[in-house]
Design an enzyme around this catalytic site. Structure first.
Site, mmCIF file in Angstrom:
data_model
loop_
_atom_site.group_PDB
_atom_site.id
_atom_site.type_symbol
_atom_site.label_atom_id
_atom_site.label_comp_id
_atom_site.label_asym_id
_atom_site.label_seq_id
_atom_site.Cartn_x
_atom_site.Cartn_y
_atom_site.Cartn_z
ATOM 1 N N LYS A 114 0.827 -1.212 0.000
ATOM 2 C CA LYS A 114 0.000 0.000 0.000
ATOM 3 C C LYS A 114 0.859 1.258 0.000
ATOM 4 C CE LYS A 114 -4.309 -1.798 1.788
ATOM 5 N NZ LYS A 114 -5.343 -1.788 2.803
ATOM 6 N N LYS A 197 -4.561 -10.397 -7.583
ATOM 7 C CA LYS A 197 -5.807 -10.780 -6.900
ATOM 8 C C LYS A 197 -6.897 -9.759 -7.181
ATOM 9 C CE LYS A 197 -5.247 -8.366 -2.528
ATOM 10 N NZ LYS A 197 -5.356 -8.309 -1.100
ATOM 11 N N LYS A 200 -10.676 -4.385 -4.301
ATOM 12 C CA LYS A 200 -11.532 -3.206 -4.541
ATOM 13 C C LYS A 200 -10.733 -2.037 -5.110
ATOM 14 C CE LYS A 200 -11.523 -3.346 0.293
ATOM 15 N NZ LYS A 200 -12.250 -4.216 1.186
HETATM 16 P P1 TYM Z 1 -10.633 -7.581 3.354
HETATM 17 O O1 TYM Z 1 -11.766 -6.721 3.782
HETATM 18 O O2 TYM Z 1 -9.649 -7.045 2.392
HETATM 19 O O3 TYM Z 1 -11.168 -8.935 2.749
HETATM 20 C C1 TYM Z 1 -12.136 -9.726 3.409
HETATM 21 C C2 TYM Z 1 -11.894 -11.202 3.151
HETATM 22 O O4 TYM Z 1 -11.902 -11.479 1.748
HETATM 23 C C3 TYM Z 1 -10.721 -12.181 1.384
HETATM 24 N N1 TYM Z 1 -10.328 -11.784 0.024
HETATM 25 C C4 TYM Z 1 -10.112 -12.639 -0.988
HETATM 26 N N2 TYM Z 1 -10.174 -13.987 -1.064
HETATM 27 C C5 TYM Z 1 -9.896 -14.560 -2.251
HETATM 28 N N3 TYM Z 1 -9.568 -13.847 -3.370
HETATM 29 C C6 TYM Z 1 -9.498 -12.504 -3.338
HETATM 30 N N4 TYM Z 1 -9.208 -11.835 -4.446
HETATM 31 C C7 TYM Z 1 -9.769 -11.839 -2.116
HETATM 32 N N5 TYM Z 1 -9.797 -10.529 -1.731
HETATM 33 C C8 TYM Z 1 -10.141 -10.521 -0.428
HETATM 34 C C9 TYM Z 1 -9.690 -11.751 2.402
HETATM 35 O O5 TYM Z 1 -8.640 -12.682 2.502
HETATM 36 C C10 TYM Z 1 -10.519 -11.677 3.661
HETATM 37 O O6 TYM Z 1 -10.663 -12.951 4.251
HETATM 38 N N6 TYM Z 1 -7.418 -7.415 7.132
HETATM 39 C C11 TYM Z 1 -8.682 -7.996 6.716
HETATM 40 C C12 TYM Z 1 -9.847 -7.624 7.583
HETATM 41 C C13 TYM Z 1 -9.720 -8.022 9.017
HETATM 42 C C14 TYM Z 1 -9.799 -9.347 9.531
HETATM 43 C C15 TYM Z 1 -9.688 -9.211 10.942
HETATM 44 C C16 TYM Z 1 -9.910 -10.594 8.934
HETATM 45 C C17 TYM Z 1 -9.592 -7.182 10.083
HETATM 46 N N7 TYM Z 1 -9.566 -7.889 11.218
HETATM 47 C C18 TYM Z 1 -9.702 -10.336 11.769
HETATM 48 C C19 TYM Z 1 -9.927 -11.715 9.788
HETATM 49 C C20 TYM Z 1 -9.817 -11.580 11.167
HETATM 50 C C21 TYM Z 1 -8.973 -7.458 5.325
HETATM 51 O O7 TYM Z 1 -8.511 -6.449 4.913
HETATM 52 O O8 TYM Z 1 -9.879 -8.155 4.645
#
Ligand code: TYM
Length: 334
Positions: A114, A197, A200
């Site tokens: 980022k 990947k 958003k």
């Molecule tokens: P975030 O909001 O970016 O994504 C949410 C979930 O979606 C999965 N994901 C994907 N899986 C497969 N292919 C993709 N292209 C793809 N893009 C996103 C992510 O792996 C995630 O499971 N840091 C985390 C949010 C978070 C969190 C937590 C997760 C904050 N606290 C505690 C688990 C436990 C995040 O940014 O996810």
């Protein structure tokens, strides 16, 4: 027998979740809520590590909640809640910040990615400590498992390291959680840049399929997915990333194996595959979109569900936090 705990979360940083969030995490969340005592969080504190418009953040938080529910999260079974409704997240994050090394935090690749995009002056300290807040989210609930996509693996490793360190310094406090990453759907790729990947922050919006997209827009995006000129429908992530991604998406939703898809599409053109993938994807996400729109028409009810989820979450989180505060040597207020 009591069920083991589970926690996971997503950021409310867009008006819609995307196909990667859905296949990589949400589908699995809905399946796991029967066997685990599940906590599903909407991580608004994480969302503000990059600038957010306050009104949009409010709207996107409710939209995210509606999509969780529409995709099958049952608020009776799982506690569905907003991170900022449970103060212990920020409180435990502070304690964990104080046992994390600067170098350790600096090695997190998501932060490096980022800041590389925007330059380090545009990055906030919050973005730097983001994974430590994530560790707090998880450890408060003593979960055995954390279902996520592949991109979260490193944050889970840090969480385990911090939990182990705290336990060895202050005595047994945290369960050491395990990441659950399903191989087939761990990484869904961008339709326009199938080596990256789906995310958003996609460079080209055509690469990103959103749950809340109009079905006609979804069909258009899938039909214009980048492929190759070789003309053969075969799974080969390295040499044919576009076709492999389409096959992977189809298989994840339809349940048909990649081998069976390859056999069925032998000799067919890419257009035929894209047409079928579009049907399969729309078939899966259109009902979720419709249900989410319906849920969003009653915000009072949605807010009531979130308050009930926060009450359940607070009960567990406060207990862990009290134990942590005591262990590190904070005196209790009388
Ligand atoms: P975030 O909001 O970016 O994504 C949410 C979930 O979606 C999965 N994901 C994907 N899986 C497969 N292919 C993709 N292209 C793809 N893009 C996103 C992510 O792996 C995630 O499971 N840091 C985390 C949010 C978070 C969190 C937590 C997760 C904050 N606290 C505690 C688990 C436990 C995040 O940014 O996810």
């Amino acid at each position: 027998m009591t069920k083991p705990n589970l926690l996971s979360g997503m950021q409310p940083s867009a008006g819609s979740l995307h196909l990667g969030n859905y296949l990589g995490a949400l589908v699995n969340w809905a399946k796991m809520q029967d066997d685990y005592n599940a906590f599903y969080c909407i991580v608004d504190l994480h969302a503000i590590t990059v600038p957010q418009d306050p009104n949009e953040l409010r709207e996107n938080t409710r939209r995210t909640a509606a999509q969780y529910l529409a995709a099958g999260i049952d608020s009776e079974k799982a506690a569905l809640f907003v991170q900022s409704h449970v103060p212990a997240h920020a409180q435990l994050a502070w304690v964990l910040n104080c046992i994390t090394g600067m170098g350790e935090a600096g090695r997190m690749t998501q932060f490096k990615d980022k800041t590389q995009k925007g330059g380090s002056d545009s990055a906030s300290v919050g973005l730097f400590t983001y994974p430590i807040l994530q560790a707090a989210d998880i450890l408060l609930y003593q979960p055995k498992v954390v279902p996520v996509g592949e991109d979260q693996r490193q944050h889970l490793e840090l969480t385990r390291d911090l939990a182990t360190r705290f336990n060895s310094r202050f005595g047994q406090t945290f369960v050491i959680p395990e990441a659950v990453i399903l191989k087939e759907t761990a990484k869904i790729y961008d339709l326009q840049a199938p080596e990256s990947k789906m995310s958003k922050s996609a460079a080209d919006p055509k690469g990103l399929v959103n749950i809340m997209d109009e079905p006609s827009a979804v069909v258009k995006k899938i039909k214009s997915a980048v492929t190759d000129t070789d003309g053969v429908i075969r799974f080969d992530r390295e040499n044919k990333p576009g076709i492999s991604n389409l096959l992977g998406i189809h298989s994840a939703i339809s349940g048909e194996s990649i081998a069976s898809l390859e056999a069925r599409f032998e000799g067919a053109g890419y257009g035929a595959l894209k047409g079928e993938v579009a049907d399969v994807v729309v078939g899966a996400i259109e009902p979720i979109r419709d249900r989410a729109i319906e849920l969003l028409s009653d915000r009072t009810e949605l807010d009531r569900l979130l308050a009930a989820g926060a009450a359940r979450a607070n009960e567990v989180a406060e207990k862990t936090l009290a134990d942590v505060y005591d262990k590190v040597g904070f005196i209790k207020p009388i």
